[in-house]
Design an enzyme around this catalytic site. Sequence first.
Site, PDB file in Angstrom:
ATOM      1  N   CYS A  70       0.826  -1.212   0.000  1.00  0.00           N
ATOM      2  CA  CYS A  70       0.000   0.000   0.000  1.00  0.00           C
ATOM      3  C   CYS A  70       0.856   1.256   0.000  1.00  0.00           C
ATOM      4  O   CYS A  70       0.432   2.306  -0.492  1.00  0.00           O
ATOM      5  CB  CYS A  70      -0.950  -0.001   1.188  1.00  0.00           C
ATOM      6  SG  CYS A  70      -0.101  -0.235   2.776  1.00  0.00           S
ATOM      7  N   HIS A 105      -1.091   0.957   7.580  1.00  0.00           N
ATOM      8  CA  HIS A 105      -1.613   0.962   6.213  1.00  0.00           C
ATOM      9  C   HIS A 105      -1.525   2.378   5.653  1.00  0.00           C
ATOM     10  O   HIS A 105      -1.611   3.363   6.389  1.00  0.00           O
ATOM     11  CB  HIS A 105      -3.077   0.496   6.237  1.00  0.00           C
ATOM     12  CG  HIS A 105      -3.735   0.480   4.903  1.00  0.00           C
ATOM     13  ND1 HIS A 105      -3.322  -0.347   3.877  1.00  0.00           N
ATOM     14  CD2 HIS A 105      -4.792   1.178   4.407  1.00  0.00           C
ATOM     15  CE1 HIS A 105      -4.096  -0.148   2.819  1.00  0.00           C
ATOM     16  NE2 HIS A 105      -4.982   0.773   3.122  1.00  0.00           N
TER      17      HIS A 105
END
Length: 938
Positions: A454, A829
């Site tokens: 990510c 994330h």
Amino acid sequence: MDKILEAVVMSSYPNNVKQGLVRRVIEAAKQPMDSEQCWSMLELSTKLFLTGDTKYKREIGKEVLEVYGHYHPEEFEEFFNVRFLLSLLQEGYGPLGKRSHYVLDYIQLGLQFVLESPSANSIFNLLRIEVLRKVCERPSPKQCAKISKLLSQNPQCIPTGKHQILFCQQLIRCIGQFQCVSEGEEDIMEFLEQVNKVSGLLQRIWRAQTSAILPSLKELFTIISSTEEQEAPSNALASVVQFVPLELMDGVIRNLTNDDSITDVQMMTAISRMIDWVSWPLGKNIDKWIIALLKGLAAVKKFSILIEVTLSKIEKVFSKLLYPIVREGALAVLQYMLLSFQHSHEAFHLLLPHIPRLVASLKKEDSNSATSSLEQLAELIHCMFFRFSGFPDLYEPVLEAVKALPIPNEDRIKHLLGQNAWTSQKNELACFYPRLASKSETGKIGLINLGNTCYMNSIIQSLFMASDFRHSVLNLAEGNSQPLMTKLQWLFAFLEHSQRPAISPESFLSASWPPWFTPGAQQDCSEYLKYLLDRLHEEEKTGKRIYQKLKESSFMSQAIEQHYLKKTLIEKMFGGKMMTKIRCLKCLNVSSREEAFTDLSLAFPPPDRRVLSTGSASVLPVEEIGPQFIEPPGTPSQITGSPWVKRKPHVSGDRAANIVPVETLGFQEPGNQATSLNRNAVGMDSPKDPLSAFGEQTCSPKDSRSVPDLINYFLSPEKLTAENKYHCEKCASLQDAEKVAELTEGPHYLILTLLRFSFDPRTMRRKKILDNVSIPLVLKLPVLGASEESQDVWQRRKDRAAPGSSFVSVIYDLCSVVVHSGVSSESGHYYCYSRECSDTITHEQRQKPSSDKQLDFEIQWYLFNDTRVSFSSFESVSNVTSFFPKDTAYVLFYRQRPGRQSCPVHEAGAESSRPHGEPSLHKDLMEAISKDNILYLQ
């Protein structure tokens, strides 16, 4: 006597009169009588019991039968013979088309009077065969319940040996066809009671004969795994599983999941139907069997089955939490389904629209069951927030719904996630990408997460949304001797023109991978961005050096020479320059060094230091132009030794002839306070327009920071004393000094990295600064320009700045924000907010005071989170940390706004590199995209 009884029953007398007469007949029947009379009475009572059209007649028939069974056993045994029973069971009783439904009740009634008779064994043998035949005919739930009642009270009639196993299997098939024909409460309760009687018989048989359990379960699995049936088997089958001993569970599940004869389709069908059993109200241990099978499938890595089943059934399981009678089992299954589904957010996101309504319903119910379920549900939701961050717009209503409920600590969350994961090897699930039926409604394309990538996806999307950079990359000629840039061009082209909802950046990842990164581990997106830009820059420079050598060999034309001697694309788009000056406080000598940069790394000021700006001089403080406006702070007090004290207009060796000191950019000048310059200070008495009113400094709230705070801290003077003294060449010794940084060339795209990660010596780990930092939509940045190149600019600004000043405020528009969710750089994330800033604002619009804010908000924001792309807003960007404290802005992209506030040195280069209109791709690239689109659409 039989005639009398029949006449009384058929008469029109009131029931109380009839009852008296019948009572006399029954009393007379207790007396001795001949066989013929007994036979006649037994025939009449059988007729009344089996064909009586009222309950009253059937009750009379039952009473008479019981009297003759007690007082005339020999005659009853003779009447209740095997032949008669066989006729009843095979042919029925009564006129054709109106056969009696009470044959089994009649047989059960009569059996109690022949148990000790010589014909008993013959009757038992007959019934063992006939009940097997009956269940093979798939009787109704009511008739099946009667068979079960008959056999439960008379276990001698239960089939034995192989017939017993067959009977259990056929009984399970009967249950599989049970349907409740009415939705009335009484009818439902009666249906449930009937099913319980049938499953109770199975339990009785299994207790007596455990060898019948496994064949029965095999038949059950055959039924629920069948793909040929038009209608799904009844959920009443759940009642069968509840009676299977739990100690058999591991062996049964292991045999099922390792049976190669069972296809994936059959297994998926079976587990899907089992999950439907959570709606069965009287089942025990059903949730345990469902979870055990799901775990068994995970153990043999049947992930595709688990994914398909979870996504198709999780909403149905969730809906059962509304019903207290099935809530406990449904919640257990839901917890496992969600906590094990960790490779993708899809399962959790299916529930998001339903969670607020369920929470409200459970709160309204106000029961112990509802309270307990709410707490468990909240814990589950926070686990999902932790695992699948990056969806603030979606999560906000859910967070609001559960805000009053307890929040589990991070250790508890990690324990739950670690305990329930399908596998500890994340790469085993890398190929199971989220299912995307169609392209996002935004028209944008997502990027597939290839295992903690990510950090790369968010950077690529931010670069892609930098439209000037994207156009330049897409316009690169074929065969440009830049392999990494070519891969980026292909990736951008697919993001622009693909019909897929999301594409895989695998090829670009392998080409741009920093060699020190650990595969599969989370990385720092800022570190990746620096490495990527440096690689692209060096790659293009290498090409230029090759062409320079060709030029020296006289093989290059003048046009090619001019093309290849320009700045690299990275320099044009992201390159800026900074002047670092160090001034010896003893001899006042100034040394300076100019450096190129592609991003500014902004540290957080110490908690006790507030970075303030004044409008008291012509060197321009960093400013924010946004929805908030706060009055400028007053003139700071000028204390000797403070970094905020003003410096002299000119110092020998300094680059600018007359630099006027201000709080964020100045040197100290002990004893000299240039108060005479205050008359021309920005924001004091001089006239100003809305875009150049630098006195209107925007600040963040008292307890938080803003981006201008951090930039001002970055540009503020730094004292070099004690162990950090500066070696002055002029003094030839270590001296106290002051260091300051000044921007000399503003980049076209300004990249700001907020240094949120710091090393904690106590824990020996990098910790994260979770401070909320307000982000301005429009930013004014002070840039020190060369005077000979910008005389006309300074002339136009003489009403707003001190004479001789060479600082100009460059306006930047926010275009991307990369957000990190988590508490460590090694975990968490990344996702990003982006919008596409372009030169569509006219000169007239820029001069209107009200247009900036309006136009800035009119540009659509998007939220890029791996494969998912959605519409968003600047409000979401601004509030994300307020709602989700671990979601903090990390890397910011600003685009320089062209016009009279732009950096005069940089703008000409930026304009020349900015393509106009949509770029046309070269043939090979267009063909590759077309082929892939055709393949996908097919």
